[in-house]
Scaffold this motif. Structure first.
Motif, PDB file in Angstrom:
ATOM      1  N   TRP A   8     -50.179 105.288 -23.488  1.00 52.93           N
ATOM      2  CA  TRP A   8     -51.408 104.888 -22.735  1.00 52.93           C
ATOM      3  C   TRP A   8     -52.074 106.342 -22.266  1.00 52.93           C
ATOM      4  O   TRP A   8     -53.419 106.461 -22.341  1.00 52.93           O
ATOM      5  CB  TRP A   8     -50.973 104.205 -21.333  1.00 52.93           C
ATOM      6  N   VAL A   9     -51.249 107.170 -21.613  1.00 54.65           N
ATOM      7  CA  VAL A   9     -52.225 108.490 -21.343  1.00 54.65           C
ATOM      8  C   VAL A   9     -52.672 109.343 -22.642  1.00 54.65           C
ATOM      9  O   VAL A   9     -53.625 110.252 -22.440  1.00 54.65           O
ATOM     10  CB  VAL A   9     -51.362 109.404 -20.205  1.00 54.65           C
ATOM     11  N   LEU A  10     -51.816 109.209 -23.885  1.00 53.81           N
ATOM     12  CA  LEU A  10     -52.167 109.907 -25.108  1.00 53.81           C
ATOM     13  C   LEU A  10     -53.719 109.513 -25.361  1.00 53.81           C
ATOM     14  O   LEU A  10     -54.479 109.922 -26.003  1.00 53.81           O
ATOM     15  CB  LEU A  10     -51.273 109.888 -25.932  1.00 53.81           C
ATOM     16  N   GLU A  11     -53.961 108.128 -25.104  1.00 57.38           N
ATOM     17  CA  GLU A  11     -55.113 107.478 -25.754  1.00 57.38           C
ATOM     18  C   GLU A  11     -56.471 108.156 -25.043  1.00 57.38           C
ATOM     19  O   GLU A  11     -57.381 108.280 -25.882  1.00 57.38           O
ATOM     20  CB  GLU A  11     -55.201 106.002 -25.144  1.00 57.38           C
ATOM     21  N   TRP A  12     -56.095 108.736 -23.884  1.00 55.47           N
ATOM     22  CA  TRP A  12     -57.377 109.277 -23.098  1.00 55.47           C
ATOM     23  C   TRP A  12     -57.060 111.107 -22.852  1.00 55.47           C
ATOM     24  O   TRP A  12     -57.725 111.342 -22.275  1.00 55.47           O
ATOM     25  CB  TRP A  12     -57.294 108.762 -21.621  1.00 55.47           C
ATOM     26  N   GLY A  13     -55.909 111.535 -23.657  1.00 54.63           N
ATOM     27  CA  GLY A  13     -55.523 112.678 -23.549  1.00 54.63           C
ATOM     28  C   GLY A  13     -56.685 113.705 -24.001  1.00 54.63           C
ATOM     29  O   GLY A  13     -56.705 114.830 -23.649  1.00 54.63           O
ATOM     30  N   ASP A  14     -57.781 113.392 -24.725  1.00 53.44           N
ATOM     31  CA  ASP A  14     -58.731 114.371 -25.140  1.00 53.44           C
ATOM     32  C   ASP A  14     -59.954 114.476 -24.175  1.00 53.44           C
ATOM     33  O   ASP A  14     -60.606 115.633 -24.320  1.00 53.44           O
ATOM     34  CB  ASP A  14     -59.272 113.861 -26.731  1.00 53.44           C
ATOM     35  N   VAL A  15     -59.856 113.622 -23.276  1.00 51.62           N
ATOM     36  CA  VAL A  15     -61.014 113.729 -22.060  1.00 51.62           C
ATOM     37  C   VAL A  15     -60.594 113.857 -20.700  1.00 51.62           C
ATOM     38  O   VAL A  15     -61.208 114.170 -19.723  1.00 51.62           O
ATOM     39  CB  VAL A  15     -61.937 112.469 -22.234  1.00 51.62           C
ATOM     40  N   PHE A  16     -59.060 113.658 -20.367  1.00 50.81           N
ATOM     41  CA  PHE A  16     -58.721 113.863 -19.238  1.00 50.81           C
ATOM     42  C   PHE A  16     -57.376 114.551 -19.262  1.00 50.81           C
ATOM     43  O   PHE A  16     -56.368 114.743 -20.038  1.00 50.81           O
ATOM     44  CB  PHE A  16     -58.223 112.480 -18.515  1.00 50.81           C
ATOM     45  N   THR A  17     -56.981 115.197 -18.044  1.00 48.98           N
ATOM     46  CA  THR A  17     -55.803 115.784 -17.745  1.00 48.98           C
ATOM     47  C   THR A  17     -54.910 114.756 -16.850  1.00 48.98           C
ATOM     48  O   THR A  17     -55.660 114.098 -16.057  1.00 48.98           O
ATOM     49  CB  THR A  17     -55.503 117.186 -17.131  1.00 48.98           C
ATOM     50  N   PHE A  18     -53.593 114.609 -17.012  1.00 51.28           N
ATOM     51  CA  PHE A  18     -53.116 113.688 -16.025  1.00 51.28           C
ATOM     52  C   PHE A  18     -51.940 114.423 -15.075  1.00 51.28           C
ATOM     53  O   PHE A  18     -51.188 115.116 -15.909  1.00 51.28           O
ATOM     54  CB  PHE A  18     -52.347 112.559 -16.837  1.00 51.28           C
ATOM     55  N   ARG A  19     -51.700 113.716 -14.151  1.00 54.94           N
ATOM     56  CA  ARG A  19     -50.454 113.983 -13.325  1.00 54.94           C
ATOM     57  C   ARG A  19     -49.835 112.478 -12.876  1.00 54.94           C
ATOM     58  O   ARG A  19     -50.659 111.720 -12.551  1.00 54.94           O
ATOM     59  CB  ARG A  19     -50.959 114.640 -12.090  1.00 54.94           C
ATOM     60  N   ILE A  20     -48.556 112.393 -13.336  1.00 49.45           N
ATOM     61  CA  ILE A  20     -48.075 111.174 -13.086  1.00 49.45           C
ATOM     62  C   ILE A  20     -46.834 111.364 -12.204  1.00 49.45           C
ATOM     63  O   ILE A  20     -46.025 112.191 -12.508  1.00 49.45           O
ATOM     64  CB  ILE A  20     -47.561 110.537 -14.408  1.00 49.45           C
ATOM     65  N   LEU A  21     -46.630 110.581 -10.985  1.00 50.41           N
ATOM     66  CA  LEU A  21     -45.708 110.803  -9.790  1.00 50.41           C
ATOM     67  C   LEU A  21     -44.972 109.581  -9.722  1.00 50.41           C
ATOM     68  O   LEU A  21     -45.715 108.363  -9.491  1.00 50.41           O
ATOM     69  CB  LEU A  21     -46.517 111.339  -8.796  1.00 50.41           C
TER      70      LEU A  21
END
Length: 94
Positions: free
Chosen positions: A62-75
């Motif tokens: 899921w996060v890889l689908e948006w990885g080109d436009v966002f950075t993520f932090r998952i807690l």
């Protein structure tokens, strides 16, 4: 397990992020990830979601689908009830 997913947009990708969101409605998470709620910061390309999943592969996809436009932090997070039980068990062990 519940997670807070935070994202921050890359300034150079703002137009791409807007276009993708408008086209997909925010691309709901894949099977194996349940979105409990999502919020967007006004005036910024950032926000957070609360999701539930026991499938790290689905979370990653899921996060890889948006990885080109966002950075993520998952807690990983727990509820008050879950914390209360953990604290009670801790106190009982003293």
């Amino acid at each position: 397990m519940k997670f807070i997913v935070q994202w921050n947009g890359l300034p150079t990708a703002q137009q791409s992020a807007i276009e993708r969101f408008m086209k997909t409605g925010g691309a709901p998470p894949p099977d194996g990830v349940t979105m409990l709620g999502r919020w967007h910061v006004i005036g910024e390309l950032s926000g957070c979601a609360i999701v539930e999943s026991n499938n790290t592969a689905a979370m990653s996809a899921w996060v890889l689908e948006w990885g080109d436009v966002f950075t993520f932090r998952i807690l990983p997070v727990i509820t008050d009830q879950e914390l209360g039980a953990a604290l009670a068990a801790f106190q009982a062990g003293k």
